[in-house]
Design an enzyme around this catalytic site. Structure first.
Site, PDB file in Angstrom:
ATOM      1  N   LYS A  17      19.251  44.917  58.592  1.00 46.43           N
ATOM      2  CA  LYS A  17      20.196  44.625  57.505  1.00 46.43           C
ATOM      3  C   LYS A  17      21.051  43.432  57.881  1.00 46.43           C
ATOM      4  CE  LYS A  17      24.101  46.211  59.663  1.00 46.43           C
ATOM      5  NZ  LYS A  17      25.281  45.385  60.067  1.00 46.43           N
ATOM      6  N   ASP A 143      26.933  53.251  59.845  1.00 47.13           N
ATOM      7  CA  ASP A 143      25.902  52.448  59.191  1.00 47.13           C
ATOM      8  C   ASP A 143      24.631  53.230  58.878  1.00 47.13           C
ATOM      9  OD1 ASP A 143      27.558  50.284  59.332  1.00 47.13           O
ATOM     10  OD2 ASP A 143      26.374  49.167  60.796  1.00 47.13           O
TER      11      ASP A 143
END
Length: 293
Positions: A17, A143
């Site tokens: 990401k 996350d």
């Protein structure tokens, strides 16, 4: 990308990401900082190979050259957490093929943990919902839930409050500076802005919200980050991802990103990745479920 099967081994993607921006808007009562960011999932990342065991043991397979002890590995912890939650007697051998640099801000460890939860939820037939998996994921790290849900997202809180967001097609020229800085050290830096004004999704979409609160800190503490961002700035708006040393520039088309990659100074560890509309892990789950019918 889909979940392929080699004999009794299934193969699952763990995408990286980027944080398209990151700001700190205050401190929470629990002592953690309140953040705002946008997660862009990528079509590039790690690969997990998983073999289900009948004896209940969870083992890390493959190379012995790991950066963390097995007991502290997020992948092992994720499997054990799911095993306990679902009261399963099955176990697994899990091999992680690493492509995502450690500590670069690309979410490698978090994504590996999320893929472990999602894949074993299928392989062990635990039947947990996405929401239940996301709750487990948060116990492993702020996350991890975004990778479980598998959608690009606007995030708030410590990064766990997620709102799906549509992002334009993008190619990203990425540079790994090789820097992995302890987050605690970064939060102690005097130049860190900890009380930025809260932004909205509309602010982000309009382009008035950009930047990473940790960039000035990392540029001062780590010359390699400063050099990487300076090199990237020659071909576009150079950005920092997360709290690591990873940097990137966004392009509307792959061809432009590839041309910029060729123009970078030699010696930089750089590559191009495409932004994903959704996580390839979602495609892997759909393919697995279809094959299991």
């Amino acid at each position: 990308m889909s979940a392929a099967v080699e004999t009794d081994i299934s193969i699952w993607p763990a995408p990286g990401k980027l944080n398209l921006f990151l700001r700190i808007i205050g401190r929470r009562p629990d002592g953690y900082h309140s953040l705002q960011t946008v997660f862009q999932l990528l079509d590039w990342g790690d690969t997990l190979r998983i073999r289900v065991r009948d004896d209940g043991q969870v083992r890390r397979a493959g190379s012995d050259d790991y950066a963390v002890p097995e007991a502290g590995d997020l992948v092992v912890r994720a499997a054990l957490l799911l095993q306990t939650k679902a009261k399963k007697r099955q176990g697994a051998d899990i091999c992680v093929e690493k492509r995502i640099p450690l500590g670069g801000g690309f979410g490698g460890g978090s994504s590996d943990a999320a893929t472990t939860l999602v894949a074993l939820n299928q392989l062990w037939a635990t039947g947990l919902s996405e929401d239940q998996l996301a709750e487990l994921a948060l116990q492993l790290g702020a996350d991890v839930p975004v990778f479980v849900r598998g959608r690009n997202a606007w995030a708030e809180g410590v990064g766990e409050r997620l709102s799906p967001i549509e992002l334009p097609p993008s190619a990203y020229l990425i540079v790994d500076s090789g820097v992995s800085a302890p987050t605690g050290e970064l939060f102690q830096a005097p130049e860190l802005t900890r009380d930025a004004a809260p932004a909205t999704i509309s602010d982000f979409v309009s382009g008035t919200v950009r930047g990473n609160a940790f960039e000035p800190v990392l540029r001062r503490l780590h010359p390699a980050v400063d050099s990487a961002l300076s090199a990237l700035s020659q071909c576009g708006e150079a950005c920092l991802t997360g709290t690591g040393g990873g940097c990137f520039v966004r392009f509307a088309h792959r061809e432009a990103a590839d041309a910029a990659l060729r123009a970078l100074p030699s010696g930089l560890k750089a590559w191009v990745a495409m932004g994903a509309v959704h996580s390839p892990l979602r495609d892997a789950v759909a393919a697995f479920q279809q094959a299991s019918k």
